[in-house]
Write a protein that holds these residues in place. Sequence first.
Motif, PDB file in Angstrom:
ATOM      1  N   LEU B  25      72.425  62.288 120.443  1.00  0.00           N
ATOM      2  CA  LEU B  25      72.130  63.696 121.175  1.00  0.00           C
ATOM      3  C   LEU B  25      71.107  63.241 122.285  1.00  0.00           C
ATOM      4  CD1 LEU B  25      71.887  65.629 117.121  1.00  0.00           C
ATOM      5  CD2 LEU B  25      73.672  65.514 119.492  1.00  0.00           C
ATOM      6  N   HIS B  26      70.261  62.302 121.807  1.00  0.00           N
ATOM      7  CA  HIS B  26      68.871  62.521 122.723  1.00  0.00           C
ATOM      8  C   HIS B  26      69.533  61.578 124.376  1.00  0.00           C
ATOM      9  CE1 HIS B  26      65.333  60.847 124.980  1.00  0.00           C
ATOM     10  NE2 HIS B  26      64.490  61.629 124.007  1.00  0.00           N
ATOM     11  N   MET B  28      72.737  62.699 125.344  1.00  0.00           N
ATOM     12  CA  MET B  28      73.449  63.097 126.302  1.00  0.00           C
ATOM     13  C   MET B  28      72.609  64.440 126.939  1.00  0.00           C
ATOM     14  SD  MET B  28      76.264  64.043 123.132  1.00  0.00           S
ATOM     15  CE  MET B  28      77.428  65.551 123.978  1.00  0.00           C
ATOM     16  N   VAL B  29      71.559  65.073 125.893  1.00  0.00           N
ATOM     17  CA  VAL B  29      70.790  65.692 126.912  1.00  0.00           C
ATOM     18  C   VAL B  29      69.571  65.096 128.214  1.00  0.00           C
ATOM     19  CG1 VAL B  29      67.994  67.250 126.062  1.00  0.00           C
ATOM     20  CG2 VAL B  29      69.993  66.985 124.376  1.00  0.00           C
ATOM     21  N   ASP B  32      72.045  65.230 130.426  1.00  0.00           N
ATOM     22  CA  ASP B  32      72.738  66.709 131.184  1.00  0.00           C
ATOM     23  C   ASP B  32      74.129  67.285 130.422  1.00  0.00           C
ATOM     24  OD1 ASP B  32      69.805  67.818 132.270  1.00  0.00           O
ATOM     25  OD2 ASP B  32      70.473  66.132 133.846  1.00  0.00           O
ATOM     26  N   GLU B  33      74.038  66.595 129.169  1.00  0.00           N
ATOM     27  CA  GLU B  33      75.308  66.813 129.179  1.00  0.00           C
ATOM     28  C   GLU B  33      75.913  68.772 128.507  1.00  0.00           C
ATOM     29  OE1 GLU B  33      76.905  62.794 127.239  1.00  0.00           O
ATOM     30  OE2 GLU B  33      78.230  64.363 126.523  1.00  0.00           O
ATOM     31  N   TYR B  34      77.351  69.424 128.481  1.00  0.00           N
ATOM     32  CA  TYR B  34      76.952  70.248 128.226  1.00  0.00           C
ATOM     33  C   TYR B  34      76.714  70.829 127.345  1.00  0.00           C
ATOM     34  CZ  TYR B  34      80.087  74.589 128.548  1.00  0.00           C
ATOM     35  OH  TYR B  34      80.619  75.922 128.301  1.00  0.00           O
ATOM     36  N   CYS B  35      76.077  72.237 126.892  1.00  0.00           N
ATOM     37  CA  CYS B  35      75.622  72.525 125.407  1.00  0.00           C
ATOM     38  C   CYS B  35      76.235  72.523 124.405  1.00  0.00           C
ATOM     39  CB  CYS B  35      75.282  74.170 125.959  1.00  0.00           C
ATOM     40  SG  CYS B  35      74.739  74.462 127.071  1.00  0.00           S
ATOM     41  N   ILE B  36      77.660  72.715 125.274  1.00  0.00           N
ATOM     42  CA  ILE B  36      78.896  73.132 123.845  1.00  0.00           C
ATOM     43  C   ILE B  36      79.208  71.496 122.707  1.00  0.00           C
ATOM     44  CG2 ILE B  36      81.236  73.554 123.473  1.00  0.00           C
ATOM     45  CD1 ILE B  36      79.490  75.908 123.689  1.00  0.00           C
ATOM     46  N   VAL B  38      77.121  69.063 123.134  1.00  0.00           N
ATOM     47  CA  VAL B  38      75.914  68.791 122.263  1.00  0.00           C
ATOM     48  C   VAL B  38      76.242  69.184 120.807  1.00  0.00           C
ATOM     49  CG1 VAL B  38      73.526  68.965 122.153  1.00  0.00           C
ATOM     50  CG2 VAL B  38      74.397  68.068 124.431  1.00  0.00           C
ATOM     51  N   LEU B  39      75.837  70.148 120.976  1.00  0.00           N
ATOM     52  CA  LEU B  39      76.722  71.681 119.403  1.00  0.00           C
ATOM     53  C   LEU B  39      77.335  70.500 118.690  1.00  0.00           C
ATOM     54  CD1 LEU B  39      76.075  74.797 121.011  1.00  0.00           C
ATOM     55  CD2 LEU B  39      74.135  73.659 119.120  1.00  0.00           C
ATOM     56  N   THR B  40      78.638  70.351 119.127  1.00  0.00           N
ATOM     57  CA  THR B  40      79.443  69.600 118.519  1.00  0.00           C
ATOM     58  C   THR B  40      79.014  68.450 117.620  1.00  0.00           C
ATOM     59  OG1 THR B  40      81.721  70.701 119.831  1.00  0.00           O
ATOM     60  CG2 THR B  40      81.581  68.767 118.531  1.00  0.00           C
ATOM     61  N   ILE B  42      76.026  67.728 116.860  1.00  0.00           N
ATOM     62  CA  ILE B  42      74.929  67.813 115.605  1.00  0.00           C
ATOM     63  C   ILE B  42      75.838  68.366 114.618  1.00  0.00           C
ATOM     64  CG2 ILE B  42      73.343  70.226 115.148  1.00  0.00           C
ATOM     65  CD1 ILE B  42      72.269  69.577 118.213  1.00  0.00           C
ATOM     66  N   SER B  43      76.634  69.133 114.989  1.00  0.00           N
ATOM     67  CA  SER B  43      77.839  69.047 113.545  1.00  0.00           C
ATOM     68  C   SER B  43      78.049  68.398 112.352  1.00  0.00           C
ATOM     69  CB  SER B  43      79.141  70.255 113.703  1.00  0.00           C
ATOM     70  OG  SER B  43      78.401  72.252 114.603  1.00  0.00           O
TER      71      SER B  43
END
Lengths: 93, 93, 93, 93
Positions: B25-26, B28-29, B32-36, B38-40, B42-43
């Motif tokens: 996750l770190h 990805m952020v 600058d990977e796409y928010c969605i 990153v959210l996927t 996290i789930s």
Amino acid sequence: MNGYAQDKDAYLKRLKRIEGQVRGLHRMVESDEYCIDVLTQISAVTKALQAVSIGLIDEHLKHCVAQAVAEGGETADAKVAEASAAIARLVRS
Amino acid sequence: MNGYAQDKDAYLKRLKRIEGQVRGLHRMVESDEYCIDVLTQISAVTKALQAVSIGLIDEHLKHCVAQAVAEGGETADAKVAEASAAIARLVRS
Amino acid sequence: MNGYAQDKDAYLKRLKRIEGQVRGLHRMVESDEYCIDVLTQISAVTKALQAVSIGLIDEHLKHCVAQAVAEGGETADAKVAEASAAIARLVRS
Amino acid sequence: MNGYAQDKDAYLKRLKRIEGQVRGLHRMVESDEYCIDVLTQISAVTKALQAVSIGLIDEHLKHCVAQAVAEGGETADAKVAEASAAIARLVRS
């Protein structure tokens, strides 16, 4: 540019802290700490992840979705549908 | 001895994998990977943590709580109350 | 006898109230109330259901599971496995 | 006009069914049905409510938030902030 771009450093710090918390879970199990204490720490990590996801959704709506909606048409519909699907995954996880 | 003792290695492996996912996750952020996306991710991490906690609760009930109940009296009551509180935190997180 | 037997009236009262809250949701939608207000009420109903389930689990552990554990053997194993599965469903819902 | 207006009848039907499910829970407790069966039914009701909330959020984004964003300015910011807060409540409930 991503919605979270302007808060990128804050998100990186939070994720680094969560990574440390998960390493802490590993240490707890390695040193046979009591199940309940491990469970309590897991709940804390889950809440921290939840807070990151809520922040990301907010920024995604404010920037990416708002921008797409301003463009209108299919771009907007696709972006809103994508956001809704991500929200559904979070609500169900 | 903890309820999870006999499956300790499996839990350590799972926690190491989750730690790697959070590091992912770190990354990805950071890139600058796409928010969605990153959210996927996290789930996915939340679900992995959930599965660990469900396993730990099961083993805690089977060993620690069962043992205390066999002893009976206040030991048993305290152990069940403690388990219920941990379950409540999980259900609410 | 069920774990919740001694608190049966309290549970019946809470469930009656939750039923009323869901009827209230129906009225809100019927009178075209604002989406966010309906969503806020849904969160309240979900929390009320969660509290009922946490109470039922606690009583189930204290009575049904404790009794089965005192008997020992396969009865105990089956009862704990059943409780764990119910807890998993709650954590995941 | 609300986001859910065009699907109002479907939402009313779903809420009426959920109301019936909660009444069913009341009957189960009244007739001393087994705790685990009551818990299983609570998980089902929680999932049904979750599905309604996910639908409402989707429609709210598509209509109310999209409209406000098209207007732009403070209206848009307030509407997005309001939607984010509702999503946070759902993720945390």
